[in-house]
Scaffold this active site. Sequence first.
Site, PDB file in Angstrom:
ATOM      1  N   PHE A  20       0.827  -1.209   0.000  1.00 26.12           N
ATOM      2  CA  PHE A  20       0.000   0.000   0.000  1.00 26.12           C
ATOM      3  C   PHE A  20       0.865   1.265   0.000  1.00 26.12           C
ATOM      4  CE2 PHE A  20      -1.480   2.860   3.565  1.00 26.12           C
ATOM      5  CZ  PHE A  20      -2.141   3.769   2.753  1.00 26.12           C
ATOM      6  N   THR A  44       2.476 -10.127   0.993  1.00 25.61           N
ATOM      7  CA  THR A  44       1.394  -9.217   1.366  1.00 25.61           C
ATOM      8  C   THR A  44       1.186  -8.124   0.324  1.00 25.61           C
ATOM      9  OG1 THR A  44       2.833  -7.760   2.672  1.00 25.61           O
ATOM     10  CG2 THR A  44       1.789  -9.598   3.830  1.00 25.61           C
ATOM     11  N   GLY A  45       2.147  -7.891  -0.539  1.00 19.50           N
ATOM     12  CA  GLY A  45       2.016  -6.871  -1.576  1.00 19.50           C
ATOM     13  C   GLY A  45       1.055  -7.304  -2.668  1.00 19.50           C
ATOM     14  N   SER A  84       7.592  -5.406   5.167  1.00 24.41           N
ATOM     15  CA  SER A  84       7.100  -6.042   6.388  1.00 24.41           C
ATOM     16  C   SER A  84       5.596  -6.178   6.309  1.00 24.41           C
ATOM     17  CB  SER A  84       7.431  -5.219   7.641  1.00 24.41           C
ATOM     18  OG  SER A  84       6.880  -5.839   8.802  1.00 24.41           O
ATOM     19  N   TYR A 154       5.365  -8.112  15.354  1.00 14.93           N
ATOM     20  CA  TYR A 154       5.524  -6.872  14.586  1.00 14.93           C
ATOM     21  C   TYR A 154       6.248  -5.816  15.414  1.00 14.93           C
ATOM     22  CZ  TYR A 154       4.240  -2.817  11.714  1.00 14.93           C
ATOM     23  OH  TYR A 154       4.273  -1.681  10.933  1.00 14.93           O
ATOM     24  N   LYS A 158      10.179  -4.489  14.529  1.00 19.82           N
ATOM     25  CA  LYS A 158      10.509  -3.098  14.238  1.00 19.82           C
ATOM     26  C   LYS A 158      11.483  -2.521  15.265  1.00 19.82           C
ATOM     27  CE  LYS A 158       8.086  -2.198  10.490  1.00 19.82           C
ATOM     28  NZ  LYS A 158       8.741  -1.807   9.218  1.00 19.82           N
TER      29      LYS A 158
END
Length: 328
Positions: A20, A44-45, A84, A154, A158
């Site tokens: 996104f 996920t893309g 990610s 997550y 990060k």
Amino acid sequence: MTTATAPNWEHAVVTGGAGFLGSHLCAALLDAGTAVTCVDDFSTGQTENITPLLDRPGFTLVHANVAEGIPVKRPPDLVLHLASPASPADYQRLPLHTMETGSLGTRHALELAHTSSARFLLTSTSEVYGDPQQNPQNERYWGNVNPVGPRSVYDEAKRFAEALTTAHAETRGTDTCIVRLFNTYGPRMRGHDGRAVPTFVRQALAGEPLTVTGDGRQTRSLCYVDDTVAGILAAAAHGLRGPVNLGNPAEITMLDLARLVIELCDSGSDIRFVERPVDDPALRCPDITLARDKLGWEPRVGAEDGLRRTITWFRAQAGAGTQPETGA
């Protein structure tokens, strides 16, 4: 708002460029005359996000998992590491992949930047603050994070990526920057990715009840994607190491957001309260003093304007029957 455009990068590598946010960033760089290599494994893309870019001069797509390496042929002068899973639905579905992307993927992206003498920028997240005990959150706040909770893969990926980026800069002299993004939204989000804005918009357009978790009093700060892209490029151009918060300091409760989406969609939906997820932050609001002072950046798009643009995109996707439901 001042959007930095110098230096004029010749070649940027964008990991997670089919996502996104990544796809918007790829487009902005191409518009500025920078050649772009988009690296994505499409876990996920979405192909649809970059389809308009495939025939543009200077755009190259590399299908690769950054945790296994970043096989680009041309040295970049800018590396933007976005790869990610970012939504709860994705990182809870792909926990090990999320951790590997944040650790091994970040290492490979840093090595690419170092060996190419390129500027490196890590897109970190407000999730490093966890469920904060300070509001608004400034960059000096260390956070309140559960390292073994359902969001930990997550959050900790990060946080590790930030530590690794800092160590690379201090021990090897890599030119690095860390930005912490707060709740970016806009066109190309997925209706079922689990985040509030796309979930509410999808439900309102379908006439379904909007599912507000808990009592709806928890807050978020929504930053429209164009503003986030401008902030990332400003931070990359400035030379600031960071971390620096990029987000909209206008706080809104989830209940008020749901009501606003219903109004803007002209929907007959009602609101249904559901159980609040474990470790769901009660507050989320950035202190952007550093970004204002150092970058001359602040968001320009208000919530109502940004939501209207997002709703328009969702309507168009629904009408065309092309709304993607997997990926980020």
